[in-house]
Write an enzyme that holds these catalytic residues in place. Structure first.
Site, PDB file in Angstrom:
ATOM      1  N   ASN A 144      -6.550  -3.016  -5.023  1.00  0.00           N
ATOM      2  CA  ASN A 144      -6.481  -1.838  -5.899  1.00  0.00           C
ATOM      3  C   ASN A 144      -7.144  -1.064  -6.119  1.00  0.00           C
ATOM      4  O   ASN A 144      -6.766  -1.800  -7.487  1.00  0.00           O
ATOM      5  CB  ASN A 144      -5.275  -1.256  -5.466  1.00  0.00           C
ATOM      6  N   ARG A 189      -6.764   3.530   0.859  1.00  0.00           N
ATOM      7  CA  ARG A 189      -5.333   4.958   0.333  1.00  0.00           C
ATOM      8  C   ARG A 189      -4.071   3.757   0.789  1.00  0.00           C
ATOM      9  O   ARG A 189      -4.262   2.467   1.051  1.00  0.00           O
ATOM     10  CB  ARG A 189      -5.491   5.009   1.974  1.00  0.00           C
ATOM     11  N   ASP A 200       2.432  -5.285  -8.738  1.00  0.00           N
ATOM     12  CA  ASP A 200       3.961  -5.696  -7.075  1.00  0.00           C
ATOM     13  C   ASP A 200       3.580  -4.926  -6.275  1.00  0.00           C
ATOM     14  O   ASP A 200       4.152  -5.462  -4.681  1.00  0.00           O
ATOM     15  CB  ASP A 200       4.993  -5.932  -7.860  1.00  0.00           C
ATOM     16  N   GLY A 218      -1.978  -4.473 -12.626  1.00  0.00           N
ATOM     17  CA  GLY A 218      -1.446  -2.845 -11.835  1.00  0.00           C
ATOM     18  C   GLY A 218      -0.209  -2.869 -13.241  1.00  0.00           C
ATOM     19  O   GLY A 218      -1.310  -3.391 -14.525  1.00  0.00           O
ATOM     20  N   GLY A 277       9.507  -2.585  -6.714  1.00  0.00           N
ATOM     21  CA  GLY A 277       9.040  -0.857  -7.613  1.00  0.00           C
ATOM     22  C   GLY A 277       8.124  -0.190  -6.389  1.00  0.00           C
ATOM     23  O   GLY A 277       7.868   0.886  -7.249  1.00  0.00           O
ATOM     24  N   GLU A 278       8.045  -0.249  -5.379  1.00  0.00           N
ATOM     25  CA  GLU A 278       8.523   0.776  -4.750  1.00  0.00           C
ATOM     26  C   GLU A 278       9.379   1.042  -3.660  1.00  0.00           C
ATOM     27  O   GLU A 278      10.471   1.161  -4.007  1.00  0.00           O
ATOM     28  CB  GLU A 278       7.544   0.792  -3.322  1.00  0.00           C
TER      29      GLU A 278
END
Length: 369
Positions: free
Chosen positions: A19, A53, A78, A108, A359-360
């Site tokens: 990403n 995306r 993560d 990240g 973490g989401e």
């Protein structure tokens, strides 16, 4: 000690899911500068897939023929590994696919799993490019071992698979509220912590758990025997563990449906006002947050922490500063509780506050794992 390791084949073929937006936006640059030369020397051929995306990696690993690769490598935070794990678990051949080694390379902000693996490997605490180099070196050596996953079920019928942790309250607020400071890297969490301290909130709900060590906590009075958990579909009851049809997801054998009381041998926390609840399965919550020093990759344990209401801002700040060294439990803070558990349930009284998994952000609703 006691771990058994597999070794990747040589030459090795790796699918790298990267990403470019994660963290401070340097993942692709760092991969090319730090990781690729190491992998080339170790005879690891890479196919680099750059995500464009949200859910792009999820779809890729869910739908792709993965037999051409020996390992899947995630170069991001993560959150991307969470996408990959849940994409793999949606495949009809998930049982075989989940045996394919996964690798995390920190790209990240928090990099909790990478920091945990670096810790388990006995390496000194490092961050940024030093942590990336250490994790890339583990990949070059080709060693892999088992890792626990936690199955989470929500009141709205979602079934999620989590490798890091589930949270509600202060810690989740910091995680999500600090998203706007991504460009700061790991420093975003320090700024987020200070902001959330200024507006310290209390969350009301019921927390229950199945202790990992029998006899910890006080069991409830006897109730009806447990019924197997449904998979979020009315009337669809999962069979007992070990009797699933081919391709079916594993049964949540320790859980009863969320609309039923927890089993009698569970413990219900008497307090119902919390500053934060966090169920973590790895040692680190971030590069500089050693939340569960006792955790290991596959200890079969959920390390449950909760902070009761009434703690002062100063005491809370002291706890977070001590977490950098993993010494927060030594402070004997009367508001902090830690218990190793095999399963837990959290039922918010009202749908306020942020819930997170790996973490989401999640909708705030009853959840159990």
């Amino acid at each position: 000690p006691g771990d058994s390791y597999g070794v990747l084949p040589r030459p090795c073929r790796a699918l790298v899911l990267l990403n470019p937006q994660s963290g401070a936006g340097r993942a692709l640059e760092d991969f090319q500068a730090v990781v690729q030369p190491m992998l080339a020397e170790a005879d690891i051929a890479t196919t680099v897939f750059i995500t464009e995306r949200p859910h792009h990696a999820h779809e890729k690993v869910r739908d792709e023929d993965l037999s051409q690769w020996d390992t899947l490598v995630v170069m991001a935070g993560d959150g991307l590994l969470y996408e990959v794990v849940n994409g793999l678990m949606e495949r009809p051949d998930w049982e075989d696919t989940m045996k394919k080694p996964l690798c995390i390379l920190p790209g990240g902000s928090g990099n909790a799993l990478a920091a945990s693996i670096n810790h388990y490997a006995g390496n000194d605490h490092v961050a940024k490019k030093k942590l990336l180099t250490n994790c890339a070196f583990i990949l070059c050596k080709g060693l892999h071992t088992q890792m626990d996953l936690v199955s989470l079920s929500t009141a709205s019928g979602k079934r999620l698979f989590s490798f890091l942790g589930f949270g509600w309250g202060f810690i989740s607020d910091v995680d999500i509220d600090s998203e706007k400071y991504r460009c700061l890297g790991n420093a975003r969490f320090t700024l987020g912590t200070l902001q959330c301290l200024a507006k310290l909130r209390v969350y009301q709900g019921r927390l229950s758990y199945l202790p990992a060590v029998p006899g910890q906590g006080t069991p409830l009075p006897q109730r009806d025997p447990p019924v197997p958990i449904t998979n979020g579909q009315a009337g669809h009851v999962l069979p007992p563990a070990g009797t699933e049809a081919a391709g079916a997801l594993p049964a949540d054998s320790l859980l009863v449906p969320l609309n039923q009381p927890v089993p009698a041998h569970w413990t219900v926390v008497p307090e119902e006002e919390f500053v934060t609840v966090y169920a973590i399965y790895q040692s680190h919550l971030g590069t500089n947050l050693l939340l569960a020093p006792a955790a290991r990759l596959h200890d079969g344990c959920i390390h449950l922490f909760y902070l009761k209401a009434g703690i002062s801002r100063v005491a809370l700040l002291k706890l977070f500063l001590a977490m950098a060294r993993g010494t927060h439990l030594d402070l004997n803070c009367p508001h902090l509780r830690y218990v190793p558990v095999r399963a837990f349930r959290l039922e918010p009284r009202v749908a306020t506050g942020i819930m997170t998994v790996d973490g989401e952000a999640l909708a705030c609703e009853p959840v159990q794992g």
